[in-house]
Design a protein around this motif. Sequence first.
Motif, PDB file in Angstrom:
ATOM      1  N   GLU A 110       1.014  -1.099   0.117  1.00 49.59           N
ATOM      2  CA  GLU A 110       0.504  -0.330  -0.389  1.00 49.59           C
ATOM      3  C   GLU A 110       0.736   1.243  -0.197  1.00 49.59           C
ATOM      4  O   GLU A 110       1.671   1.353   0.860  1.00 49.59           O
ATOM      5  CB  GLU A 110      -1.000   0.129   1.468  1.00 49.59           C
ATOM      6  CG  GLU A 110      -1.893   1.271   1.390  1.00 49.59           C
ATOM      7  CD  GLU A 110      -3.310   1.092   2.024  1.00 49.59           C
ATOM      8  OE1 GLU A 110      -3.092   2.053   3.365  1.00 49.59           O
ATOM      9  OE2 GLU A 110      -3.204   0.005   2.584  1.00 49.59           O
ATOM     10  N   LEU A 111       0.199   1.979  -0.946  1.00 49.77           N
ATOM     11  CA  LEU A 111       1.455   3.275  -1.047  1.00 49.77           C
ATOM     12  C   LEU A 111       0.688   4.662  -1.486  1.00 49.77           C
ATOM     13  O   LEU A 111       0.019   4.782  -1.592  1.00 49.77           O
ATOM     14  CB  LEU A 111       2.594   2.751  -2.364  1.00 49.77           C
ATOM     15  CG  LEU A 111       3.532   1.737  -2.375  1.00 49.77           C
ATOM     16  CD1 LEU A 111       4.359   2.005  -4.060  1.00 49.77           C
ATOM     17  CD2 LEU A 111       3.749   2.215  -1.508  1.00 49.77           C
ATOM     18  N   SER A 112       1.149   5.406  -1.053  1.00 53.77           N
ATOM     19  CA  SER A 112       0.150   6.931  -0.559  1.00 53.77           C
ATOM     20  C   SER A 112       0.895   7.227  -1.816  1.00 53.77           C
ATOM     21  O   SER A 112       1.668   6.818  -3.374  1.00 53.77           O
ATOM     22  CB  SER A 112       1.288   7.683   0.716  1.00 53.77           C
ATOM     23  OG  SER A 112       2.538   8.668   0.074  1.00 53.77           O
ATOM     24  N   GLU A 113       0.051   8.779  -3.057  1.00 54.55           N
ATOM     25  CA  GLU A 113       0.579   8.471  -4.380  1.00 54.55           C
ATOM     26  C   GLU A 113       2.048   9.859  -4.073  1.00 54.55           C
ATOM     27  O   GLU A 113       2.745   8.602  -5.413  1.00 54.55           O
ATOM     28  CB  GLU A 113      -0.317  10.269  -4.743  1.00 54.55           C
ATOM     29  CG  GLU A 113      -2.077   9.658  -4.706  1.00 54.55           C
ATOM     30  CD  GLU A 113      -2.789  10.837  -5.530  1.00 54.55           C
ATOM     31  OE1 GLU A 113      -2.033  11.649  -6.287  1.00 54.55           O
ATOM     32  OE2 GLU A 113      -3.307  10.724  -5.289  1.00 54.55           O
ATOM     33  N   GLU A 114       2.369   9.918  -3.288  1.00 56.90           N
ATOM     34  CA  GLU A 114       3.849  10.566  -3.028  1.00 56.90           C
ATOM     35  C   GLU A 114       4.874   9.296  -3.318  1.00 56.90           C
ATOM     36  O   GLU A 114       5.694   8.890  -4.326  1.00 56.90           O
ATOM     37  CB  GLU A 114       4.448  11.287  -2.187  1.00 56.90           C
ATOM     38  CG  GLU A 114       5.559  11.610  -1.954  1.00 56.90           C
ATOM     39  CD  GLU A 114       6.170  12.283  -0.416  1.00 56.90           C
ATOM     40  OE1 GLU A 114       6.702  12.623  -0.277  1.00 56.90           O
ATOM     41  OE2 GLU A 114       4.820  13.876  -0.715  1.00 56.90           O
ATOM     42  N   LEU A 163       7.324   7.959  -6.178  1.00 52.41           N
ATOM     43  CA  LEU A 163       8.469   7.975  -6.252  1.00 52.41           C
ATOM     44  C   LEU A 163       8.957   6.450  -6.769  1.00 52.41           C
ATOM     45  O   LEU A 163      10.508   6.665  -7.420  1.00 52.41           O
ATOM     46  CB  LEU A 163       9.146   7.790  -4.375  1.00 52.41           C
ATOM     47  CG  LEU A 163       9.091   9.714  -3.886  1.00 52.41           C
ATOM     48  CD1 LEU A 163       9.576   9.171  -2.855  1.00 52.41           C
ATOM     49  CD2 LEU A 163      10.277   9.930  -4.574  1.00 52.41           C
ATOM     50  N   GLU A 164       7.994   5.206  -6.075  1.00 49.73           N
ATOM     51  CA  GLU A 164       8.480   4.102  -6.909  1.00 49.73           C
ATOM     52  C   GLU A 164       8.815   4.659  -8.562  1.00 49.73           C
ATOM     53  O   GLU A 164       9.525   3.745  -8.975  1.00 49.73           O
ATOM     54  CB  GLU A 164       7.596   3.155  -6.305  1.00 49.73           C
ATOM     55  CG  GLU A 164       7.892   1.676  -6.991  1.00 49.73           C
ATOM     56  CD  GLU A 164       9.059   1.002  -5.628  1.00 49.73           C
ATOM     57  OE1 GLU A 164      10.059   0.523  -6.206  1.00 49.73           O
ATOM     58  OE2 GLU A 164       9.356   1.753  -4.748  1.00 49.73           O
ATOM     59  N   LYS A 165       7.649   4.661  -8.627  1.00 48.94           N
ATOM     60  CA  LYS A 165       7.921   4.757 -10.077  1.00 48.94           C
ATOM     61  C   LYS A 165       9.309   5.646 -10.864  1.00 48.94           C
ATOM     62  O   LYS A 165       9.694   4.999 -11.996  1.00 48.94           O
ATOM     63  CB  LYS A 165       6.875   5.459 -10.800  1.00 48.94           C
ATOM     64  CG  LYS A 165       5.216   4.706 -11.048  1.00 48.94           C
ATOM     65  CD  LYS A 165       4.247   6.052 -11.850  1.00 48.94           C
ATOM     66  CE  LYS A 165       2.906   5.251 -11.355  1.00 48.94           C
ATOM     67  NZ  LYS A 165       1.930   6.485 -12.212  1.00 48.94           N
ATOM     68  N   GLU A 166       9.603   6.733 -10.454  1.00 49.90           N
ATOM     69  CA  GLU A 166      10.998   7.202 -10.856  1.00 49.90           C
ATOM     70  C   GLU A 166      11.712   6.489 -10.651  1.00 49.90           C
ATOM     71  O   GLU A 166      12.400   6.345 -11.800  1.00 49.90           O
ATOM     72  CB  GLU A 166      11.101   8.457 -10.031  1.00 49.90           C
ATOM     73  CG  GLU A 166      10.410   9.637 -10.575  1.00 49.90           C
ATOM     74  CD  GLU A 166      10.485  11.071  -9.682  1.00 49.90           C
ATOM     75  OE1 GLU A 166      11.610  10.736  -8.553  1.00 49.90           O
ATOM     76  OE2 GLU A 166       9.365  11.914  -9.782  1.00 49.90           O
ATOM     77  N   ALA A 167      11.761   5.272  -9.187  1.00 50.65           N
ATOM     78  CA  ALA A 167      13.179   4.526  -9.464  1.00 50.65           C
ATOM     79  C   ALA A 167      12.881   3.236 -10.401  1.00 50.65           C
ATOM     80  O   ALA A 167      14.253   3.708 -10.824  1.00 50.65           O
ATOM     81  CB  ALA A 167      13.043   3.903  -7.669  1.00 50.65           C
ATOM     82  N   VAL A 168      11.768   3.103 -11.040  1.00 50.07           N
ATOM     83  CA  VAL A 168      11.961   2.589 -11.499  1.00 50.07           C
ATOM     84  C   VAL A 168      11.791   2.462 -13.104  1.00 50.07           C
ATOM     85  O   VAL A 168      13.065   2.001 -13.811  1.00 50.07           O
ATOM     86  CB  VAL A 168      10.369   1.466 -11.884  1.00 50.07           C
ATOM     87  CG1 VAL A 168      10.163   0.628 -13.473  1.00 50.07           C
ATOM     88  CG2 VAL A 168      10.076   0.466 -10.928  1.00 50.07           C
TER      89      VAL A 168
END
Length: 176
Positions: A150-154, A158-163
């Motif tokens: 479960e992730l917040s929008e922020e 951040l996870e998308k940027e890392a991927v």
Amino acid sequence: GGWLGMGIGKGRPDTIPFVEEDFIFSAIAEELGAIFAIFLICAYFICIAEVLKTAFKLNDSFWKIVAVGLASSLGAQTVLTIGGGTGLIPLTGVTLPLVSNGGCSGMATVLTFAILVGISLVQGAEKKDVLVTAKGNTDEDNAGEEFTMELSEEELLLEKEAVLKRYSEKKSLGLK
């Protein structure tokens, strides 16, 4: 009423003017005692603190301001009523939330709590469950397994940027 009070129905509310509205806290303290009155004050401030805690967790600044304003309103009502009933501040005629006999005030308090619950539910629904696939993991035990986070929008951004960063690094090195 003393520490333990005179007992339910054994107080003398007829000697207190406007007992149902302005001086309800005095009548409660007389019949149920100072210990119950202290617990009642603590219950109000715990409720207000929980609303503020929820408000500060909100992502949207508009709803954060609305929640803090409603919590401040409840806090001000509580302080004004208890302070006026105990003689610490001048009496203002404000009712004690959820306790005093006031039709419009009671309805406004219930509406306040309904708005706060609605804000909490809407903001909670904005958090998303994200399915992350661990394919390509170097650990053979976990390779290809799926798990839910479960992730917040922020955190999601951040996870998308890392991927994307890892993907562009692998692509620049000529890896798949």
